[in-house]
Design a protein around this motif. Structure first.
Motif, PDB file in Angstrom:
ATOM      1  N   ALA A   1      -5.658  -2.024   9.679  1.00  0.00           N
ATOM      2  CA  ALA A   1      -5.011  -1.896   8.373  1.00  0.00           C
ATOM      3  C   ALA A   1      -5.834  -1.010   7.455  1.00  0.00           C
ATOM      4  CB  ALA A   1      -4.803  -3.269   7.754  1.00  0.00           C
ATOM      5  N   ALA A   2      -7.147  -1.195   7.471  1.00  0.00           N
ATOM      6  CA  ALA A   2      -8.024  -0.360   6.643  1.00  0.00           C
ATOM      7  C   ALA A   2      -8.009   1.086   7.131  1.00  0.00           C
ATOM      8  CB  ALA A   2      -9.439  -0.922   6.670  1.00  0.00           C
ATOM      9  N   ARG A   3      -8.038   1.264   8.443  1.00  0.00           N
ATOM     10  CA  ARG A   3      -8.079   2.611   9.022  1.00  0.00           C
ATOM     11  C   ARG A   3      -6.800   3.391   8.736  1.00  0.00           C
ATOM     12  NH1 ARG A   3      -8.875   0.965  13.685  1.00  0.00           N
ATOM     13  NH2 ARG A   3      -6.875   1.319  14.733  1.00  0.00           N
ATOM     14  N   HIS A   4      -5.654   2.676   8.720  1.00  0.00           N
ATOM     15  CA  HIS A   4      -4.365   3.338   8.512  1.00  0.00           C
ATOM     16  C   HIS A   4      -3.974   3.441   7.039  1.00  0.00           C
ATOM     17  CE1 HIS A   4      -3.875   3.297  12.758  1.00  0.00           C
ATOM     18  NE2 HIS A   4      -3.519   2.031  12.877  1.00  0.00           N
ATOM     19  N   GLY A   5      -4.839   2.997   6.119  1.00  0.00           N
ATOM     20  CA  GLY A   5      -4.504   3.034   4.712  1.00  0.00           C
ATOM     21  C   GLY A   5      -3.486   1.986   4.312  1.00  0.00           C
ATOM     22  N   LEU A   6      -3.486   0.852   5.029  1.00  0.00           N
ATOM     23  CA  LEU A   6      -2.513  -0.215   4.774  1.00  0.00           C
ATOM     24  C   LEU A   6      -3.170  -1.451   4.167  1.00  0.00           C
ATOM     25  CD1 LEU A   6      -0.575   0.041   8.166  1.00  0.00           C
ATOM     26  CD2 LEU A   6       0.130   0.969   5.952  1.00  0.00           C
TER      27      LEU A   6
END
Length: 225
Positions: A105-110
């Motif tokens: 989630a952090a990596r995908h900007g979510l």
């Protein structure tokens, strides 16, 4: 096939072995040990009530969700769709977030979509089964839960492309969907079906009657003697 005996968990597994050319006399349908393992792992009523109080939940009035498979976490579009649908469910969602999902989630900007669901950390197996046995609906991409849900007698939405446990779907416990609006649509339908809990309670688990271990041990003892 090198084994002298094949302990098939289900009749469908037996058919798969026969289709591979295994001698029918070497195949025994024993059931799956997941049934007795689940029975022994689910905590008692007092501990289940304590856990519900700890998480501020009411019995039968929440959804328990988990997502961790790479097919869902490594694809930003799929993970975004899943998180969006979780936020649209008609009951409170206890989202037991796997570390892989949190990192994705952090990596995908979510991160904002992820945090909006107030996710908990990972749950140990007994705690998870205790909460699952009290939930109205389960949503997951887990493999083992597709078997356990037939023992817990709970409906499960499986968010995956395919499943290696078709027996759970055929029996009416699991429902296979792709990420997207179908998650919340199906969740609304299952939660709104007031007769579903009673119907599932009367359906035998396709994975056996809880005596698989005894059958396997007896088969092994007879063979060795």
């Amino acid at each position: 096939m090198l084994a002298d005996w094949h302990c098939a968990p289900t009749r469908q597994d037996r058919e798969n072995l026969l289709n591979e050319g295994v001698d029918p006399t070497r195949v025994v349908v024993t059931g799956n040990t997941i049934v007795e393992a689940t029975w022994s792992a689910v905590p008692g009523a007092a501990q289940r009530a304590e856990l519900l109080a700890r998480y501020g939940l009411d019995h039968g009035r929440f959804v328990l969700a988990t997502i961790h498979r790479p097919e869902n976490t490594d694809d930003a579009g799929r993970l975004s769709a899943i998180l969006t649908q979780f936020a649209k469910l008609p009951l409170p969602v206890l989202f037991a977030a796997h570390p892989r999902t949190r990192a994705a989630a952090a990596r995908h900007g979510l991160q904002a979509d992820f945090d909006r669901l107030s996710p908990t950390g990972p749950l140990d197996h007994r705690t998870y089964l205790a909460l699952a046995s009290s939930a109205r609906l389960l949503i997951s991409d887990s493999g083992g839960l597709q078997e356990e849900t037939t023992v817990l007698k709970k409906p499960l939405i499986v968010v995956r492309n395919s499943t290696e446990r078709p027996e759970s779907i055929t029996a009416g416990f699991a429902h296979l969907v792709a990420p997207g609006p179908e998650i919340s649509r199906l969740a609304h339908a299952l939660i709104g079906d007031t007769g579903l809990p009673a119907r599932l309670a009367s359906v035998p688990s396709p994975y056996g009657d809880g005596r698989a271990s005894a059958r396997i041990a007896a088969l092994a003892a007879d063979y060795l003697h």
